[in-house]
Write a protein that holds these residues in place. Structure first.
Motif, PDB file in Angstrom:
ATOM      1  N   THR A 219       3.795  76.541  68.215  1.00 27.83           N
ATOM      2  CA  THR A 219       2.504  76.853  69.932  1.00 27.83           C
ATOM      3  C   THR A 219       3.564  76.097  71.017  1.00 27.83           C
ATOM      4  OG1 THR A 219       1.061  77.193  68.705  1.00 27.83           O
ATOM      5  CG2 THR A 219       0.579  76.983  71.185  1.00 27.83           C
ATOM      6  N   LEU A 220       4.459  74.606  70.899  1.00 28.91           N
ATOM      7  CA  LEU A 220       4.756  74.477  72.060  1.00 28.91           C
ATOM      8  C   LEU A 220       7.004  74.900  72.004  1.00 28.91           C
ATOM      9  CD1 LEU A 220       4.200  70.425  71.563  1.00 28.91           C
ATOM     10  CD2 LEU A 220       3.155  71.760  72.736  1.00 28.91           C
ATOM     11  N   GLN A 221       7.088  75.621  70.384  1.00 27.47           N
ATOM     12  CA  GLN A 221       8.161  75.984  70.923  1.00 27.47           C
ATOM     13  C   GLN A 221       8.730  77.576  71.542  1.00 27.47           C
ATOM     14  OE1 GLN A 221      11.262  75.796  68.348  1.00 27.47           O
ATOM     15  NE2 GLN A 221      12.271  76.925  70.363  1.00 27.47           N
ATOM     16  N   GLN A 222       6.966  78.124  71.234  1.00 25.34           N
ATOM     17  CA  GLN A 222       7.120  79.290  72.249  1.00 25.34           C
ATOM     18  C   GLN A 222       6.624  78.787  73.319  1.00 25.34           C
ATOM     19  OE1 GLN A 222       4.003  82.399  70.564  1.00 25.34           O
ATOM     20  NE2 GLN A 222       3.819  80.469  69.003  1.00 25.34           N
ATOM     21  N   ILE A 223       5.617  78.052  73.455  1.00 29.72           N
ATOM     22  CA  ILE A 223       5.606  77.683  75.601  1.00 29.72           C
ATOM     23  C   ILE A 223       7.339  77.250  76.229  1.00 29.72           C
ATOM     24  CG2 ILE A 223       5.145  76.269  77.249  1.00 29.72           C
ATOM     25  CD1 ILE A 223       2.434  75.898  75.262  1.00 29.72           C
ATOM     26  N   ALA A 224       7.910  76.596  75.446  1.00 30.74           N
ATOM     27  CA  ALA A 224       9.447  76.198  75.757  1.00 30.74           C
ATOM     28  C   ALA A 224      10.395  77.471  76.213  1.00 30.74           C
ATOM     29  CB  ALA A 224       9.826  75.593  74.437  1.00 30.74           C
ATOM     30  N   GLU A 225      10.307  78.266  75.059  1.00 30.10           N
ATOM     31  CA  GLU A 225      11.321  79.203  74.777  1.00 30.10           C
ATOM     32  C   GLU A 225      10.582  80.810  76.065  1.00 30.10           C
ATOM     33  OE1 GLU A 225      13.510  79.752  73.630  1.00 30.10           O
ATOM     34  OE2 GLU A 225      13.785  78.332  72.035  1.00 30.10           O
ATOM     35  N   GLY A 226       8.986  80.590  76.640  1.00 28.41           N
ATOM     36  CA  GLY A 226       8.447  81.856  77.126  1.00 28.41           C
ATOM     37  C   GLY A 226       8.319  81.598  78.410  1.00 28.41           C
ATOM     38  N   GLY A 227       8.317  79.642  78.836  1.00 31.32           N
ATOM     39  CA  GLY A 227       7.442  79.288  80.159  1.00 31.32           C
ATOM     40  C   GLY A 227       6.213  79.005  80.181  1.00 31.32           C
ATOM     41  N   PRO A 228       4.989  78.446  81.277  1.00 28.38           N
ATOM     42  CA  PRO A 228       3.858  77.547  81.246  1.00 28.38           C
ATOM     43  C   PRO A 228       3.313  79.482  81.369  1.00 28.38           C
ATOM     44  CG  PRO A 228       5.338  78.037  83.258  1.00 28.38           C
ATOM     45  CD  PRO A 228       6.465  78.547  82.147  1.00 28.38           C
ATOM     46  N   GLU A 233      -0.567  84.377  78.144  1.00 26.78           N
ATOM     47  CA  GLU A 233      -0.091  85.832  78.293  1.00 26.78           C
ATOM     48  C   GLU A 233       0.175  85.824  77.280  1.00 26.78           C
ATOM     49  OE1 GLU A 233       1.511  86.970  81.998  1.00 26.78           O
ATOM     50  OE2 GLU A 233       0.216  85.895  82.946  1.00 26.78           O
ATOM     51  N   GLY A 234       0.129  86.563  76.577  1.00 23.88           N
ATOM     52  CA  GLY A 234       0.972  86.896  75.129  1.00 23.88           C
ATOM     53  C   GLY A 234       0.100  86.558  74.328  1.00 23.88           C
ATOM     54  N   PRO A 235       0.881  86.454  72.886  1.00 24.75           N
ATOM     55  CA  PRO A 235       0.451  86.083  71.917  1.00 24.75           C
ATOM     56  C   PRO A 235      -0.411  84.716  71.453  1.00 24.75           C
ATOM     57  CG  PRO A 235       3.061  86.807  71.144  1.00 24.75           C
ATOM     58  CD  PRO A 235       2.848  86.472  73.000  1.00 24.75           C
ATOM     59  N   ILE A 236       0.347  83.352  71.967  1.00 23.64           N
ATOM     60  CA  ILE A 236      -0.561  82.383  71.597  1.00 23.64           C
ATOM     61  C   ILE A 236      -2.003  82.856  72.689  1.00 23.64           C
ATOM     62  CG2 ILE A 236      -0.879  79.769  72.861  1.00 23.64           C
ATOM     63  CD1 ILE A 236       2.518  79.605  72.931  1.00 23.64           C
ATOM     64  N   ALA A 237      -2.209  83.584  73.655  1.00 27.09           N
ATOM     65  CA  ALA A 237      -3.630  83.029  74.499  1.00 27.09           C
ATOM     66  C   ALA A 237      -3.721  84.129  73.273  1.00 27.09           C
ATOM     67  CB  ALA A 237      -3.092  84.050  75.733  1.00 27.09           C
ATOM     68  N   ARG A 238      -4.053  85.739  73.048  1.00 29.16           N
ATOM     69  CA  ARG A 238      -5.139  86.292  71.492  1.00 29.16           C
ATOM     70  C   ARG A 238      -5.104  85.567  70.624  1.00 29.16           C
ATOM     71  NH1 ARG A 238      -0.976  90.325  73.332  1.00 29.16           N
ATOM     72  NH2 ARG A 238      -0.012  89.280  71.796  1.00 29.16           N
ATOM     73  N   ALA A 239      -4.238  84.561  70.305  1.00 32.71           N
ATOM     74  CA  ALA A 239      -4.595  83.351  68.967  1.00 32.71           C
ATOM     75  C   ALA A 239      -5.499  82.926  69.011  1.00 32.71           C
ATOM     76  CB  ALA A 239      -2.958  83.037  68.010  1.00 32.71           C
ATOM     77  N   CYS A 250     -16.927  81.653  73.915  1.00 33.09           N
ATOM     78  CA  CYS A 250     -17.085  82.895  74.662  1.00 33.09           C
ATOM     79  C   CYS A 250     -15.089  82.551  75.335  1.00 33.09           C
ATOM     80  CB  CYS A 250     -17.829  82.568  75.647  1.00 33.09           C
ATOM     81  SG  CYS A 250     -17.840  81.536  77.023  1.00 33.09           S
ATOM     82  N   LEU A 251     -14.356  82.053  75.349  1.00 34.56           N
ATOM     83  CA  LEU A 251     -13.385  81.626  75.838  1.00 34.56           C
ATOM     84  C   LEU A 251     -12.740  83.022  76.091  1.00 34.56           C
ATOM     85  CD1 LEU A 251     -11.309  78.909  77.602  1.00 34.56           C
ATOM     86  CD2 LEU A 251      -9.921  80.616  76.313  1.00 34.56           C
ATOM     87  N   ALA A 252     -11.989  84.193  76.535  1.00 32.27           N
ATOM     88  CA  ALA A 252     -11.616  84.696  76.698  1.00 32.27           C
ATOM     89  C   ALA A 252      -9.652  85.501  76.786  1.00 32.27           C
ATOM     90  CB  ALA A 252     -12.016  86.688  76.777  1.00 32.27           C
ATOM     91  N   GLU A 253      -8.971  86.263  77.100  1.00 31.13           N
ATOM     92  CA  GLU A 253      -7.905  86.520  76.645  1.00 31.13           C
ATOM     93  C   GLU A 253      -8.193  86.413  78.325  1.00 31.13           C
ATOM     94  OE1 GLU A 253      -4.561  88.995  74.889  1.00 31.13           O
ATOM     95  OE2 GLU A 253      -5.874  88.975  73.540  1.00 31.13           O
ATOM     96  N   GLU A 254      -8.723  87.126  79.180  1.00 35.70           N
ATOM     97  CA  GLU A 254      -9.088  87.498  80.837  1.00 35.70           C
ATOM     98  C   GLU A 254      -9.179  86.139  80.851  1.00 35.70           C
ATOM     99  OE1 GLU A 254     -10.074  91.083  77.770  1.00 35.70           O
ATOM    100  OE2 GLU A 254     -10.855  89.264  78.130  1.00 35.70           O
ATOM    101  N   ASP A 255     -10.348  84.848  80.458  1.00 37.38           N
ATOM    102  CA  ASP A 255     -10.044  84.131  81.077  1.00 37.38           C
ATOM    103  C   ASP A 255      -8.059  83.174  80.986  1.00 37.38           C
ATOM    104  OD1 ASP A 255     -12.650  83.550  81.543  1.00 37.38           O
ATOM    105  OD2 ASP A 255     -13.252  84.160  79.304  1.00 37.38           O
ATOM    106  N   LEU A 256      -7.697  83.355  79.791  1.00 41.88           N
ATOM    107  CA  LEU A 256      -6.768  82.302  80.497  1.00 41.88           C
ATOM    108  C   LEU A 256      -5.640  83.218  81.070  1.00 41.88           C
ATOM    109  CD1 LEU A 256      -6.209  82.110  76.517  1.00 41.88           C
ATOM    110  CD2 LEU A 256      -6.431  80.546  77.997  1.00 41.88           C
TER     111      LEU A 256
END
Length: 522
Positions: A219-228, A233-239, A250-256
């Protein structure tokens, strides 16, 4: 007092001045990561980003990508303080009716709110709020960062691939929450042995064991590559949203996706010919500012940290907390354990950052997202579940927190950045350290070794018994006194970390009883 403890043991930490930058952190390994960034020519903000992510790996029960917090920055060239607010928020889909009061007394965790059925506001995915740390670090880096984002996050990725080296202290911390961690299969798999016992190394020290943090590393690798924004937004947020909702939250993608950290102007207190800058709004800053302003009137400087000085600190803190508890809605138990992390940075140019970040409770909600390896916060607990209160639970609302990072400039030209972990105890610790430096002219080393008191509600003073009979008796004239010791566990007082700059030389120090805390030059 504990009669089982030795009276002969002395614990000290040495402060060394250097022309290099310094990082003071609750974990030495994270401080080393930040110091390496400074040594490579990075700005204080660069080092703060690297230290923040590293702390989420080596001190995972205190902070991480799912944490919230705040930083106060000092820019030497501009001679200006600024604040980045990245506090947590409640999800938009949160329904207060989903947190019914049980009628069974008070919550058993940090805040003595009325108990909620099943502790849904304290533990489990129903307690998870929208995190802010990654967005906050990204906002500061966008303005002042000089090193590539990826370069700053990758050290944390490498630490996670190795896994946290467990020792006696990690075992002690994990043992304190093992029962709660065992209730989530993913948290148990990460932190517990056979789902029950804390993971420990060999008692002889001959065999090393590490936590399996490989999913976190990915996960940290994705944040390193994709930025903050990769967290939001994207795969991490969906997962992340999928995992939380599968566990009942109840936390949703829209909240993130909607979350944004914010720049803010600091609260500035003119004090003894200098200034101290604190965070505004729903933080410990307003209470700190009230107490410090009152202390300037109550305390006659130049006498040393004597009985009158401690009486003045006790009175001003008591008055400030009376305002906080009645007007701002923060009713955290004064006996709450430290469950936050703080670090401070100064670079060779004099830029400073004081950063406090937290999951709220130790181990947060005691739930791990299996798809991301992230330990989840329990920020919903910051809200009062009883309706009609100043800080009542509601959707899409900012939390009221105790963190209180500050930067200060004394009349003598010394500059400092300090803060602490420790819940409600933070405010008094930061005020006292500021006073030790500004009122009594103490060095950073002297200030961090000076005994402290805690006055944070509850109608009593918790006082370090090392203050001695005269000061303890003087404090008893102000309010009842509960003497105690500074210990490794549990902490009766906050756990501070700070840096100072004077005449082109930098230094740092951390809480003397913190076995992992250290200041590292780079």
């Amino acid at each position: 007092m504990d009669d089982n403890l030795s009276n002969a043991q002395v614990v000290r930490k040495t402060v060394i001045a250097t022309e290099a930058g310094v990082v003071a952190s609750q974990h030495k390994r994270a401080a080393q990561v930040g110091a390496a960034v400074l040594a490579a020519g990075g700005d204080a903000v660069d080092a703060a980003v690297a230290t923040s992510f590293a702390l989420g790996v080596v001190e995972p029960w205190m902070s991480g990508a799912m944490a919230g917090g705040c930083m106060v920055l000092w820019r030497a060239g501009e001679r200006r303080a600024q604040v980045v607010d990245y506090g947590m928020r409640s999800p938009r889909g949160l329904d207060p009716a989903d947190y019914p009061l049980s009628g069974d007394g008070r919550s058993s965790d940090l805040f003595p709110w009325k108990a909620v059925v099943g502790d849904r506001n304290v533990q489990g995915a129903t307690a998870v709020a929208v995190p802010g740390v990654v967005a906050g670090m990204g906002l500061a880096h966008a303005r002042y960062g000089t090193r590539p984002w990826r370069e700053l996050v990758m050290p944390a990725v490498e630490l996670a691939r190795q896994g946290l080296l467990v020792d006696w202290y990690s075992g002690l911390v994990t043992a304190s929450s093992a029962k709660a961690l065992s209730q989530d299969s993913d948290a148990a798999a990460l932190f517990l042995d056979e789902g029950t016992w804390p993971i420990l190394g060999s008692w002889t020290g001959s065999a090393e064991r590490h936590l399996d943090q490989r999913q976190l590393a990915a996960t940290l690798q994705q944040i390193a590559e994709g930025g903050p924004r990769a967290l939001y937004e994207g795969p991490i947020a969906r997962a992340l949203a999928r995992d939380i909702q599968a566990k009942g939250g109840c936390l949703a993608e829209e909240d993130l996706a909607a979350y944004q950290a914010e720049w803010a102007e600091p609260l500035t207190v003119d004090y003894r010919g200098g200034q101290v800058h604190a965070a505004p709004g729903l933080t410990g800053g307003p209470t700190f500012a009230q107490a410090l302003q009152a202390l300037e009137k109550e305390l006659q400087p130049g006498r040393g940290a004597d009985a009158r000085a401690y009486q003045a600190m006790a009175r001003t803190l008591a008055a400030a907390f009376q305002t906080r508890l009645t007007a701002m809605g923060d009713h955290e138990s004064p006996k709450a354990p430290p469950c936050t992390t703080h670090f401070s940075v100064v670079d060779r140019h004099g830029n400073m950052v004081a950063v406090t970040q937290t999951l709220l409770s130790i181990f947060g909600s005691r739930v791990v997202s299996p798809s991301t390896g992230l330990l989840l916060n329990n920020g919903i607990m910051w809200f009062d579940p009883e309706p009609g209160k100043p800080n009542s639970l509601a959707p899409a609302r900012r939390v009221l927190a105790n963190y209180c990072p500050v930067v200060g400039v004394g009349a003598d030209g010394r500059q400092f950045a300090i803060g602490a972990s420790g819940g409600r105890k933070i405010l008094g610790a930061v005020m006292q350290l500021s006073s030790f430096l500004l009122d009594h002219g103490m060095s950073l080393e002297q200030a961090f070794h000076q005994p402290r008191i805690d006055v944070s509600g509850g109608g009593q003073v918790t006082a370090d018994q090392a203050l001695g009979p005269e000061i303890l008796a003087a404090l008893a004239e102000v309010m009842p006194v509960a003497p105690g010791r500074r210990m490794v566990f549990p902490y009766l007082f906050a756990c501070p970390a700070g840096v100072m700059r004077h005449e082109g030389r930098n230094m740092g120090c951390t809480e003397i009883m913190s076995p992992w805390g250290d200041a590292v030059a780079g």
